[in-house]
Design a protein around this motif. Structure first.
Motif, PDB file in Angstrom:
ATOM      1  N   ASP A 165       0.841  -1.192   0.000  1.00  0.00           N
ATOM      2  CA  ASP A 165       0.000   0.000   0.000  1.00  0.00           C
ATOM      3  C   ASP A 165       0.882   1.249   0.000  1.00  0.00           C
ATOM      4  OD1 ASP A 165      -1.778   2.034   0.405  1.00  0.00           O
ATOM      5  OD2 ASP A 165      -2.892   1.023   2.003  1.00  0.00           O
ATOM      6  N   ASN A 167       0.011   4.234   0.111  1.00  0.00           N
ATOM      7  CA  ASN A 167      -0.463   5.257   1.056  1.00  0.00           C
ATOM      8  C   ASN A 167       0.148   5.060   2.436  1.00  0.00           C
ATOM      9  OD1 ASN A 167      -2.386   6.501  -0.808  1.00  0.00           O
ATOM     10  ND2 ASN A 167      -3.378   4.495  -0.691  1.00  0.00           N
ATOM     11  N   SER A 457       0.231   6.827  -7.755  1.00  0.00           N
ATOM     12  CA  SER A 457      -0.640   5.739  -7.272  1.00  0.00           C
ATOM     13  C   SER A 457      -1.223   6.031  -5.896  1.00  0.00           C
ATOM     14  CB  SER A 457       0.148   4.434  -7.178  1.00  0.00           C
ATOM     15  OG  SER A 457       0.920   4.237  -8.314  1.00  0.00           O
ATOM     16  N   ALA A 458      -0.788   7.129  -5.263  1.00  0.00           N
ATOM     17  CA  ALA A 458      -1.279   7.424  -3.905  1.00  0.00           C
ATOM     18  C   ALA A 458      -2.587   8.212  -3.963  1.00  0.00           C
ATOM     19  CB  ALA A 458      -0.219   8.222  -3.141  1.00  0.00           C
ATOM     20  N   ARG A 459      -3.353   8.166  -2.857  1.00  0.00           N
ATOM     21  CA  ARG A 459      -4.583   8.962  -2.775  1.00  0.00           C
ATOM     22  C   ARG A 459      -4.229  10.445  -2.828  1.00  0.00           C
ATOM     23  NH1 ARG A 459      -5.941   5.949   2.151  1.00  0.00           N
ATOM     24  NH2 ARG A 459      -5.491   7.937   3.162  1.00  0.00           N
ATOM     25  N   THR A 460      -5.176  11.275  -3.232  1.00  0.00           N
ATOM     26  CA  THR A 460      -4.850  12.702  -3.379  1.00  0.00           C
ATOM     27  C   THR A 460      -4.530  13.345  -2.022  1.00  0.00           C
ATOM     28  OG1 THR A 460      -7.203  13.217  -3.334  1.00  0.00           O
ATOM     29  CG2 THR A 460      -6.160  13.041  -5.504  1.00  0.00           C
ATOM     30  N   ASP A 461      -5.212  12.915  -0.942  1.00  0.00           N
ATOM     31  CA  ASP A 461      -4.897  13.513   0.362  1.00  0.00           C
ATOM     32  C   ASP A 461      -3.474  13.143   0.789  1.00  0.00           C
ATOM     33  OD1 ASP A 461      -6.096  10.811   0.715  1.00  0.00           O
ATOM     34  OD2 ASP A 461      -5.686  11.171   2.831  1.00  0.00           O
ATOM     35  N   GLN A 463      -0.987  12.488  -1.402  1.00  0.00           N
ATOM     36  CA  GLN A 463      -0.124  13.313  -2.267  1.00  0.00           C
ATOM     37  C   GLN A 463       0.055  14.708  -1.656  1.00  0.00           C
ATOM     38  OE1 GLN A 463      -2.062  13.402  -6.092  1.00  0.00           O
ATOM     39  NE2 GLN A 463      -1.293  11.387  -6.702  1.00  0.00           N
ATOM     40  N   SER A 489      -0.742  12.715 -12.715  1.00  0.00           N
ATOM     41  CA  SER A 489      -1.900  12.285 -11.934  1.00  0.00           C
ATOM     42  C   SER A 489      -2.852  13.469 -11.791  1.00  0.00           C
ATOM     43  CB  SER A 489      -1.372  11.821 -10.566  1.00  0.00           C
ATOM     44  OG  SER A 489      -2.375  11.587  -9.665  1.00  0.00           O
ATOM     45  N   ARG A 491      -5.800  16.076 -11.287  1.00  0.00           N
ATOM     46  CA  ARG A 491      -6.983  16.068 -10.399  1.00  0.00           C
ATOM     47  C   ARG A 491      -8.221  16.317 -11.240  1.00  0.00           C
ATOM     48  NH1 ARG A 491      -4.838  17.340  -4.990  1.00  0.00           N
ATOM     49  NH2 ARG A 491      -3.076  15.925  -4.968  1.00  0.00           N
TER      50      ARG A 491
END
Ligand code: NDP
Length: 492
Positions: A165, A167, A457-461, A463, A489, A491
């Motif tokens: 993961d 994240n 590949s990470a969630r925006t929060d 990032q 990536s 938004r």
């Protein structure tokens, strides 16, 4: 040796207790096609051993490759250290080296973006000393207790899904922003060395070297590759994961087989305790380097790898390195991560290999006499026969008395307290200096590409938190990482 070789004498195949076997492919059965019999010792002996072929893989540094070689003293450092193997220009000490990735499991690719282990076991006349180097001069953490958390988040899998993961990887790093200096190293192309031969090794930790007058210096060791630094690009490293996941092990083996022996030049940086008190950073802080301009490198030796292991399991898989293994004249510093490793490494070996792991030939010192350590699983050295198993007046031993008894040491005063060495705003100067190195040497674009390729590949929060992590170093890096990441990536 092939059977075509005249000198080859064909060995008699036996069971493990030495009983000759007529046909290794046959089983004892009730009639030709009936059930097997428990009395078939060859079958049971073979299967039972097969079932136990695997030992636990290392929790960290599971994937590795090794080679034998030697260390040679090239310059006099007797003013700094009285360790026997470092004294006498031209003196050679045999050694074994194991290179590894840190986070990868045993079957993962050599080309993963990850720090590389560069552990060296030196078989000196005064015992085994292990240099447990890595290919970066710094590390992610400086609180020893966080070692399991780091490894769980950087290598382990989700407790429920068993998936990796990204994240979680970044969550830990953002929560411990002192990691950012090493994050920058790992996301430069030095995070994917082209081969094990093309990277440097660093002690990263501070150690203490003690001289014959009992004075000590804090030291950091640097092993600079004589093959030159060569790295894989991000895309090359991804491609190799599929094309040849063992490329670095193969390169090491083939170069030694071809007589192209890799070597490294060894340097030491030194600091007196007075210098350490005045330094802008703590010498016990694993997230900091010692700037070359203030603490110049002093050459003292050469390391050459010139012999491949004959058996991977016996020599590489069973090699048991530990920073606790040292020799007179060299001591650990109070670096908290080093202090934790002093326990954790040998403890791992007791778990993986049993309490007598130092009796395994690859770990065995040239000479050792420790008759108070007796018995236990896997004892194969005669167990000290009839010698007493305590310090006996009737069977005395010699004890070494020399400078090590009157050394000057640090004096520690304080309360026993629970302390986390948390990051402060003073912690980011060296990460900024590395950014300047990237800019000066044309590595900036590769760094931004490498990090954005991972962060996409990470969630925006997550990032956003990573952008802020770099913002602690400088707004220029924060903006550059944000721009590069949002390009790959976007938004919605
Ligand atoms: P210098 O300005 O004297 O030299 C820069 C150092 O950076 C050299 O050791 C160079 O290694 C190394 N380097 C070059 N590219 C990279 C990279 N992509 N990743 C990591 N290291 C790289 O160094 P200073 O001592 O003044 O330190 C400046 C910064 O350089 C530090 O903040 C640190 O991040 C980094 N650094 C410092 C080291 C040290 O022990 N002082 C060691 C390694 C890095 P090479 O000579 O092989 O090209």
């Amino acid at each position: 040796m092939s059977t075509g070789d005249k000198a080859y004498s064909v060995p008699l195949y036996t069971t493990s207790n030495g009983c000759p076997v007529r046909n290794p492919n046959a089983m004892i059965k009730m009639g030709k096609f009936g059930p097997a019999l428990l009395q078939d010792h060859h079958l049971i002996d073979l299967l039972a051993h097969f079932d136990r072929e695997r030992i636990p893989e290392r929790v960290a540094h599971a994937k590795g490759s090794g080679a034998h070689g030697y260390f040679e003293v090239t310059d006099d450092v007797s003013d700094l250290v009285y360790a026997d193997f470092l004294n006498g220009i031209g003196k050679r000490t045999p050694l074994f080296t194991r290179f590894s990735t840190v986070g990868g499991e045993k079957g993962t690719a050599d080309s993963e973006r990850d720090p590389r282990g560069f552990a060296i076991k030196l078989y000196t006349q005064e015992g085994v000393i292990d240099w447990v180097n890595i290919n970066s001069p710094i590390f992610f953490i400086r609180n020893g207790v966080q070692f399991p958390f780091l490894v769980h988040t950087q290598k382990s899998r989700d407790p429920q899904t068993n998936l990796k993961d990204v994240n979680v990887y970044w969550d830990f790093l953002c929560n411990n922003p002192e990691s950012v200096h090493n994050v920058m190293f790992v996301f430069s192309d030095r995070g994917t060395p082209a081969t094990y031969r093309n990277m440097h090794g660093y002690s990263a930790h501070t150690y203490k070297w003690i001289n014959k007058d009992g004075e000590f210096h804090y030291v950091q060791i640097h092993l600079k590759t004589d093959q030159g630094i060569k790295n894989l690009s991000n895309d090359q490293s991804h491609a190799l994961k599929a094309d040849n996941p063992d490329h670095a092990g193969q390169d090491l083996h083939e170069s030694i087989d071809n007589g192209d022996f890799p070597s490294w030049t060894c340097y030491v940086q030194t600091m007196t305790s007075e210098q350490a008190e005045k330094a802008k950073f703590s010498v016990f802080d694993l997230t900091k380097i010692w700037p070359h301009s203030e603490y110049p490198l002093r050459r003292f030796g050469k390391l050459v790898l010139n012999r491949n292991p004959l058996n991977y399991f016996a020599e590489v898989e069973q090699a048991a390195f530990s920073p606790a293994n040292t020799v007179p004249g060299i001591e650990p510093s109070a670096d908290p991560v080093l202090q934790a490793r002093l326990f954790s490494y040998n403890d791992t070996h007791r778990h993986r290999l049993g309490p007598n792991f130092n009796q395994i030939p690859i770990n065995c010192p040239l000479q050792a006499h420790s008759p108070f350590q007796r018995d236990g699983q896997g004892c194969v050295n005669g167990n000290y026969g009839s010698e007493p198993n305590y310090p006996s007046s009737y069977h005395p031993l010699n004890y070494r008395l020399d400078a090590s008894n009157n050394e000057a040491h640090e004096k520690w005063v304080g309360e026993a307290t629970s302390f986390q060495w948390a990051a402060t705003s003073n912690d980011y100067d060296q990460a900024l200096a590395l950014w300047e190195v990237f800019k000066k040497t044309g590595q900036k674009d590769a760094f931004l590409y490498n990090i954005s390729d991972n962060l996409k590949s990470a969630r925006t929060d997550v990032q956003d938190r990573v952008f802020k992590l770099f913002g602690k170093v400088s707004s220029e890096i924060e903006e550059a990482v944000r721009k590069a990441t949002l390009k790959v990536s976007p938004r919605k």
